[in-house]
Design a protein around this motif. Structure first.
Motif, PDB file in Angstrom:
ATOM      1  N   ALA A 127      -0.061   8.787  -5.981  1.00  0.00           N
ATOM      2  CA  ALA A 127      -1.396   8.730  -5.420  1.00  0.00           C
ATOM      3  C   ALA A 127      -1.878  10.258  -5.343  1.00  0.00           C
ATOM      4  CB  ALA A 127      -1.626   8.242  -4.203  1.00  0.00           C
ATOM      5  N   ARG A 128      -1.035  11.152  -5.095  1.00  0.00           N
ATOM      6  CA  ARG A 128      -1.167  12.721  -4.952  1.00  0.00           C
ATOM      7  C   ARG A 128      -0.906  13.388  -6.037  1.00  0.00           C
ATOM      8  NH1 ARG A 128       2.592  14.255  -0.808  1.00  0.00           N
ATOM      9  NH2 ARG A 128       3.920  14.234  -2.328  1.00  0.00           N
ATOM     10  N   ASP A 129       0.165  12.975  -6.686  1.00  0.00           N
ATOM     11  CA  ASP A 129       0.744  14.272  -7.780  1.00  0.00           C
ATOM     12  C   ASP A 129       0.574  13.743  -9.236  1.00  0.00           C
ATOM     13  OD1 ASP A 129       1.767  15.602  -5.751  1.00  0.00           O
ATOM     14  OD2 ASP A 129       3.924  14.577  -5.639  1.00  0.00           O
ATOM     15  N   SER A 130      -0.128  12.566  -9.374  1.00  0.00           N
ATOM     16  CA  SER A 130      -0.296  12.070 -10.520  1.00  0.00           C
ATOM     17  C   SER A 130      -1.236  13.028 -11.354  1.00  0.00           C
ATOM     18  CB  SER A 130      -0.830  10.682 -10.802  1.00  0.00           C
ATOM     19  OG  SER A 130      -1.095  10.436 -12.135  1.00  0.00           O
ATOM     20  N   VAL A 131      -0.979  13.288 -12.718  1.00  0.00           N
ATOM     21  CA  VAL A 131      -1.735  14.326 -13.352  1.00  0.00           C
ATOM     22  C   VAL A 131      -2.920  13.706 -14.012  1.00  0.00           C
ATOM     23  CG1 VAL A 131      -0.163  16.207 -13.909  1.00  0.00           C
ATOM     24  CG2 VAL A 131      -0.281  14.223 -15.424  1.00  0.00           C
ATOM     25  N   ASP A 132      -2.712  12.265 -14.008  1.00  0.00           N
ATOM     26  CA  ASP A 132      -3.616  11.379 -14.533  1.00  0.00           C
ATOM     27  C   ASP A 132      -4.640  10.988 -13.574  1.00  0.00           C
ATOM     28  OD1 ASP A 132      -5.211   9.447 -15.614  1.00  0.00           O
ATOM     29  OD2 ASP A 132      -3.557   8.183 -16.600  1.00  0.00           O
ATOM     30  N   GLU A 133      -5.860  11.454 -13.532  1.00  0.00           N
ATOM     31  CA  GLU A 133      -6.843  11.319 -12.439  1.00  0.00           C
ATOM     32  C   GLU A 133      -7.225   9.820 -12.356  1.00  0.00           C
ATOM     33  OE1 GLU A 133     -11.381  12.722 -11.287  1.00  0.00           O
ATOM     34  OE2 GLU A 133     -10.131  13.905 -12.750  1.00  0.00           O
ATOM     35  N   ALA A 170      -5.530   7.173 -12.900  1.00  0.00           N
ATOM     36  CA  ALA A 170      -4.363   6.501 -12.473  1.00  0.00           C
ATOM     37  C   ALA A 170      -4.140   6.866 -10.886  1.00  0.00           C
ATOM     38  CB  ALA A 170      -2.768   6.931 -13.192  1.00  0.00           C
ATOM     39  N   ARG A 171      -4.410   8.087 -10.419  1.00  0.00           N
ATOM     40  CA  ARG A 171      -4.280   8.667  -9.104  1.00  0.00           C
ATOM     41  C   ARG A 171      -5.522   7.574  -8.611  1.00  0.00           C
ATOM     42  NH1 ARG A 171      -4.508  13.612  -9.642  1.00  0.00           N
ATOM     43  NH2 ARG A 171      -6.821  13.679  -9.818  1.00  0.00           N
ATOM     44  N   ASN A 172      -6.772   7.675  -8.950  1.00  0.00           N
ATOM     45  CA  ASN A 172      -7.696   6.958  -8.296  1.00  0.00           C
ATOM     46  C   ASN A 172      -7.441   5.439  -8.230  1.00  0.00           C
ATOM     47  OD1 ASN A 172      -9.241   9.296  -8.257  1.00  0.00           O
ATOM     48  ND2 ASN A 172     -10.489   8.954  -9.875  1.00  0.00           N
ATOM     49  N   VAL A 173      -6.804   4.988  -9.251  1.00  0.00           N
ATOM     50  CA  VAL A 173      -6.527   3.452  -9.085  1.00  0.00           C
ATOM     51  C   VAL A 173      -5.518   3.250  -7.905  1.00  0.00           C
ATOM     52  CG1 VAL A 173      -4.984   1.679 -10.483  1.00  0.00           C
ATOM     53  CG2 VAL A 173      -7.048   2.831 -11.580  1.00  0.00           C
ATOM     54  N   PHE A 174      -4.394   3.953  -7.878  1.00  0.00           N
ATOM     55  CA  PHE A 174      -3.513   3.934  -6.633  1.00  0.00           C
ATOM     56  C   PHE A 174      -4.123   4.006  -5.452  1.00  0.00           C
ATOM     57  CE2 PHE A 174      -0.422   5.400 -10.068  1.00  0.00           C
ATOM     58  CZ  PHE A 174       0.421   4.237 -10.086  1.00  0.00           C
ATOM     59  N   LEU A 175      -4.879   4.812  -5.235  1.00  0.00           N
ATOM     60  CA  LEU A 175      -5.565   5.106  -3.948  1.00  0.00           C
ATOM     61  C   LEU A 175      -6.497   4.054  -3.658  1.00  0.00           C
ATOM     62  CD1 LEU A 175      -6.441   9.096  -4.163  1.00  0.00           C
ATOM     63  CD2 LEU A 175      -4.800   8.155  -2.679  1.00  0.00           C
ATOM     64  N   ALA A 211       0.853  -1.080  -0.040  1.00  0.00           N
ATOM     65  CA  ALA A 211      -0.002   0.138  -0.038  1.00  0.00           C
ATOM     66  C   ALA A 211       0.855   1.400   0.187  1.00  0.00           C
ATOM     67  CB  ALA A 211      -0.936   0.059   1.171  1.00  0.00           C
ATOM     68  N   ALA A 212       2.041   1.282   0.834  1.00  0.00           N
ATOM     69  CA  ALA A 212       3.053   2.320   0.864  1.00  0.00           C
ATOM     70  C   ALA A 212       3.436   2.638  -0.435  1.00  0.00           C
ATOM     71  CB  ALA A 212       3.841   2.098   1.908  1.00  0.00           C
ATOM     72  N   VAL A 213       3.847   1.469  -1.203  1.00  0.00           N
ATOM     73  CA  VAL A 213       4.285   1.604  -2.525  1.00  0.00           C
ATOM     74  C   VAL A 213       3.363   2.289  -3.522  1.00  0.00           C
ATOM     75  CG1 VAL A 213       5.079   0.182  -4.523  1.00  0.00           C
ATOM     76  CG2 VAL A 213       6.172  -0.299  -2.465  1.00  0.00           C
ATOM     77  N   HIS A 214       2.159   1.868  -3.560  1.00  0.00           N
ATOM     78  CA  HIS A 214       1.145   2.793  -4.277  1.00  0.00           C
ATOM     79  C   HIS A 214       0.654   4.031  -3.827  1.00  0.00           C
ATOM     80  CE1 HIS A 214      -0.382  -0.973  -6.451  1.00  0.00           C
ATOM     81  NE2 HIS A 214      -0.564  -1.555  -5.104  1.00  0.00           N
ATOM     82  N   LEU A 215       1.033   4.380  -2.645  1.00  0.00           N
ATOM     83  CA  LEU A 215       0.877   5.764  -2.334  1.00  0.00           C
ATOM     84  C   LEU A 215       2.059   6.436  -2.916  1.00  0.00           C
ATOM     85  CD1 LEU A 215      -0.902   5.246   0.953  1.00  0.00           C
ATOM     86  CD2 LEU A 215      -1.785   6.012  -0.901  1.00  0.00           C
ATOM     87  N   ARG A 216       3.109   5.954  -2.507  1.00  0.00           N
ATOM     88  CA  ARG A 216       4.524   6.656  -2.655  1.00  0.00           C
ATOM     89  C   ARG A 216       4.773   6.901  -4.182  1.00  0.00           C
ATOM     90  NH1 ARG A 216       7.419   3.686  -0.391  1.00  0.00           N
ATOM     91  NH2 ARG A 216       7.227   4.241   1.890  1.00  0.00           N
ATOM     92  N   GLY A 217       4.537   5.532  -4.930  1.00  0.00           N
ATOM     93  CA  GLY A 217       4.965   5.561  -6.362  1.00  0.00           C
ATOM     94  C   GLY A 217       6.599   5.223  -6.556  1.00  0.00           C
TER      95      GLY A 217
END
Length: 109
Positions: free
Chosen positions: A72-78, A80-85, A59-65
């Motif tokens: 999860a926070r900085d992706s410009v692709d909404e 992709a961000r939603n998938v990570f979260l 989970a930390a890897v998904h949040l950190r990238g």
């Protein structure tokens, strides 16, 4: 059919208190601090041989990238961000509360 959108605030709100208890810290209010505490808690659970710490690490890897910024926070692709979260939430939901309770029992709290 609409998909449920998970936000960074949802993740922090759901898990910060339990993660902070294990990390012996004040509950995180922002994602970077939450990820740091999640790493610490996962390590402590692993050291205590409490099953599920691997899911917390993932989970930390998904949040950190993979980059210095947070996927999860900085992706410009909404999307992709939603998938990570969503994936981080799916990994944390079944384990955080149970693992924290097991830890509380071990330390006598």
């Amino acid at each position: 059919m609409s998909a449920t959108v998970i936000t960074v605030e949802d993740i922090i709100g759901r898990y910060a208190d339990d993660i902070a208890f294990v990390a012996e810290a004040t509950p995180a209010a922002e994602l970077g601090a939450f990820i740091d505490q999640l790493d610490t808690a996962a390590w402590r659970f692993g050291e205590a041989r409490i099953n599920g710490h691997e899911d917390m690490e993932t989970a930390a890897v998904h949040l950190r990238g993979p980059r210095p910024t947070s996927e999860a926070r900085d992706s410009v692709d909404e999307t992709a961000r939603n998938v990570f979260l969503k994936r981080a939430d799916e990994l944390l939901f079944p384990v955080v509360w149970d693992m924290t309770q097991e830890n509380r029992d071990m330390v006598g709290d």
